[in-house]
Design a protein around this motif. Structure first.
Motif, PDB file in Angstrom:
ATOM      1  N   TRP A 256     -11.750 -13.583  10.144  1.00  0.00           N
ATOM      2  CA  TRP A 256     -10.308 -13.606  10.361  1.00  0.00           C
ATOM      3  C   TRP A 256      -9.996 -12.699  11.539  1.00  0.00           C
ATOM      4  N   GLY A 261      -5.241 -15.236  13.271  1.00  0.00           N
ATOM      5  CA  GLY A 261      -5.455 -15.703  11.904  1.00  0.00           C
ATOM      6  C   GLY A 261      -6.869 -16.231  11.741  1.00  0.00           C
ATOM      7  N   GLY A 262      -7.047 -17.091  10.729  1.00  0.00           N
ATOM      8  CA  GLY A 262      -8.396 -17.577  10.446  1.00  0.00           C
ATOM      9  C   GLY A 262      -8.441 -19.086  10.383  1.00  0.00           C
ATOM     10  N   ALA A 331      11.760 -21.367   2.237  1.00  0.00           N
ATOM     11  CA  ALA A 331      10.410 -21.562   1.700  1.00  0.00           C
ATOM     12  C   ALA A 331       9.331 -20.760   2.423  1.00  0.00           C
ATOM     13  N   CYS A 332       9.565 -20.358   3.650  1.00  0.00           N
ATOM     14  CA  CYS A 332       8.466 -19.820   4.461  1.00  0.00           C
ATOM     15  C   CYS A 332       8.693 -18.371   4.879  1.00  0.00           C
ATOM     16  N   CYS A 335       7.080 -14.985   3.602  1.00  0.00           N
ATOM     17  CA  CYS A 335       5.731 -14.570   4.007  1.00  0.00           C
ATOM     18  C   CYS A 335       5.593 -14.460   5.525  1.00  0.00           C
ATOM     19  N   HIS A 336       6.235 -15.373   6.268  1.00  0.00           N
ATOM     20  CA  HIS A 336       5.935 -15.447   7.703  1.00  0.00           C
ATOM     21  C   HIS A 336       6.872 -14.629   8.584  1.00  0.00           C
ATOM     22  N   PHE A 344      -3.051 -11.219   5.115  1.00  0.00           N
ATOM     23  CA  PHE A 344      -3.637 -12.284   5.915  1.00  0.00           C
ATOM     24  C   PHE A 344      -2.615 -13.147   6.661  1.00  0.00           C
ATOM     25  N   HIS A 352      -0.401 -18.945  16.058  1.00  0.00           N
ATOM     26  CA  HIS A 352      -1.307 -20.022  15.626  1.00  0.00           C
ATOM     27  C   HIS A 352      -1.315 -21.143  16.652  1.00  0.00           C
ATOM     28  N   SER A 354      -2.236 -24.054  16.346  1.00  0.00           N
ATOM     29  CA  SER A 354      -1.878 -25.357  15.760  1.00  0.00           C
ATOM     30  C   SER A 354      -0.441 -25.761  16.090  1.00  0.00           C
ATOM     31  N   LEU A 381      -3.729 -16.958   1.180  1.00  0.00           N
ATOM     32  CA  LEU A 381      -3.228 -17.891   0.174  1.00  0.00           C
ATOM     33  C   LEU A 381      -1.877 -18.398   0.624  1.00  0.00           C
ATOM     34  N   MET A 382      -1.681 -19.693   0.586  1.00  0.00           N
ATOM     35  CA  MET A 382      -0.370 -20.252   0.894  1.00  0.00           C
ATOM     36  C   MET A 382      -0.162 -21.455  -0.023  1.00  0.00           C
TER      37      MET A 382
END
Ligand code: HEC
Ligand code: HEC
Ligand code: HEC
Length: 443
Positions: A256, A261-262, A331-332, A335-336, A344, A352, A354, A381-382
């Motif tokens: 990671w 990130g990983g 919803a996000c 964490c983000h 993590f 990211h 992506s 974990l997501m």
């Protein structure tokens, strides 16, 4: 007239077909499996390390199956091909293969009996391997527990079930040259280039393929596809906002990286294996890829800083972005948007790659299926949102993420991609540091 043409065509096809059947390679004599004690322990150990870097288990060990006993289904554009049993079982594995037969398979893609193997087996990369490394892989495989198991029949579309057509593919794409070091580069770079290009077969996923399924040599490392995921470029065409350095690549390839990130898709199996490979080998791969990526530019820094401080998109002009933003908040964000304080997560989703890709597939895979860590391991974990959000909500969310975190144009056809990926089985398994993977393989 028509009928005459048809008959002529059929005749030509028949002649070509018969001709190709005769082009079957020479069968090699079966031998008795050499006793395990005939292999030097160092060769077996190096073979285990090389098997980890070459990712042999990904295609030859089925989920919950016996190690290297085959049966892994690989979905290709031509149909389903199965990884075979490469344990030393004499009847169903490679127990009767001499070292010479094994080396021929690795270098030419021909099995012991002379049949052409499909290039889903990355022999077009393994062909560059040094002889000593092929011997070490042979020593490792021939000292595994023999397992009696036959892979299911391949299911290939016409005409791909006819193996001799691989001769044509080889003629186009199999370059049987051994790896040649570049004397202008360091030993570490050369070792990394060798591992990445020959054994690691990084280009099999990270290079786009031509119409006939070969890697496009003019677009080496420009980014490709793998099992429904986008494999980002590993060169200067990378759209990543965070520059990649040798240290960052090393961290990513083993577990990671705090800046990126990983791995969470098909790359996770690669990094899980590299986590157990010798540090010097992974450092060398990282050094080689870092050079391909190019040195971090001052321009990159300005772009990066701009992206990290990017403002909310104007939802009043585009209601889809407003709806997507609301989903993100609900919803996000917990964490983000916490600046990387949830375990993590990185400080911004803009880190990211992506989100910057030409297709939304990786983002949708993660949003729909979530990220799981193998039991008992520490890792990201997501939750998956396939049941909690409607396809339209996921599409709005993806459009919002693209506008909010990147400088790229909107993705086309997000809703079609959502429907396609919702139907796929979840493959999101993150890389968890799997220390001792090589040791486990040897036990
Ligand atoms: C991306 C998937 C993939 C990877 C990675 C992979 N293989 Fe395979 N391998 C296959 C497939 C698929 C076949 C069978 C091809 C066919 O049926 O034509 C195969 C066939 C073989 C064969 C021929 C066996 C036979 O029964 O004919 C050998 C030997 C082999 N692989 C060894 C290895 C070794 C050693 C590694 C790691 C260095 C490795 N493979 C990595 C997919 C893979
Ligand atoms: C419980 C915390 C949590 C929630 C809720 C959550 N995520 Fe994540 N998300 C994570 C973690 C942890 C990662 C892994 C970061 C890493 O290591 O790369 C991640 C990774 C990602 C990634 C990067 C995937 C990649 O390409 O590597 C995206 C995109 C993402 N999340 C989007 C979302 C969106 C959109 C939502 C809301 C629908 C969401 N997340 C909700 C924890 C969460
Ligand atoms: C089986 C296909 C496959 C192989 C083989 C593979 N990769 Fe990947 N790689 C991917 C995919 C797909 C991603 C996208 C993210 C994911 O899967 O988590 C990725 C992501 C990456 C990333 C992150 C790029 C970014 O900008 O986010 C790096 C770096 C990388 N791979 C390097 C390598 C190297 C080096 C090798 C060879 C040792 C390799 N990969 C072999 C499929 C593959």
């Amino acid at each position: 007239m028509r009928i005459r043409h048809l008959v002529a065509l059929l005749l030509v096809l028949a002649v070509v077909g018969v001709g190709l059947t005769f082009l079957q390679a020479r069968p090699l004599k079966p031998t008795d499996a050499p006793p395990a004690s005939s292999f030097a322990p160092e060769a077996v150990r190096r073979g285990a390390e090389l098997a980890a870097i070459g990712d042999c288990a990904s295609c030859h060990t089925a989920p919950n199956g016996r190690p290297y006993a085959g049966g892994v289904a690989l979905e290709t554009p031509y149909g389903t091909i199965h990884g075979t049993n490469v344990t030393p079982d004499p009847d169903t594995g490679i127990g009767r293969w001499s070292a010479q037969a094994f080396a021929r398979a690795m270098r030419e893609g021909v099995d012991r009996e002379g049949r052409r193997l499909y290039p889903a087996f990355p022999y077009s990369h393994y062909t560059r391997l040094a002889g000593g490394d092929i011997d070490a892989l042979y020593a490792f495989l021939m000292t595994r527990t023999p397992v009696r198991a036959t892979a299911p029949e391949n299911r290939l579309r016409f005409p791909y079930g006819f193996r001799p057509i691989v001769i044509g593919w080889n003629w186009l794409y199999l370059d049987r040259k051994r790896f040649r070091p570049d004397p202008t580069k360091s030993d570490q770079w050369n070792h990394g280039a060798y591992l990445a290009e020959a054994l690691g077969h990084c280009g099999a996923c990270h290079t786009p393929r031509t119409r006939f399924g070969g890697e496009d040599p003019r677009a080496h490392f420009n980014g490709g596809v793998a099992e429904g995921w986008w494999a980002p470029p590993l060169n200067q065409t990378s759209p990543s906002a965070e520059p990649w350095t040798a240290d960052g690549l090393y961290a990513y390839l083993r577990s990671w990286d705090a800046a990126h990130g990983g791995a969470v898709g098909p790359m996770a199996a690669v990094t899980a294996n590299l986590a157990g490979a010798p540090e010097a080998d992974v450092r060398a791969i990282a050094a080689y890829v870092a050079e391909r990526m190019g040195p971090p530019q001052p321009l990159n820094k300005a772009r990066r800083d701009g992206l990290m401080a990017r403002a909310e998109p104007d939802g009043s002009r585009d209601p889809a972005l407003a709806r997507g933003g609301a989903v993100y908040q609900g919803a996000c964000a917990q964490c983000h948007a916490t600046g990387g304080q949830t375990p993590f997560t990185v400080p911004s989703l803009a880190q990211h790659t992506s989100l910057f890709g030409p297709v939304p597939d990786n983002v949708l895979q993660v949003v729909l299926h979530g990220i799981r860590t193998p039991q008992g391991a520490a890792g990201p974990l997501m939750p998956g949102f396939a049941d909690a959000l409607t396809p339209a909500q996921v599409a709005d969310l993806a459009a919002y993420l693209r506008a909010r975190f990147t400088d790229q144009p909107p993705w086309p056809d997000v809703e079609a991609a959502v429907r396609r990926i919702r139907g796929q089985p979840s493959q999101a398994v993150p890389a968890a540091p799997v220390d001792g993977a090589v040791q486990k393989a040897l036990d």
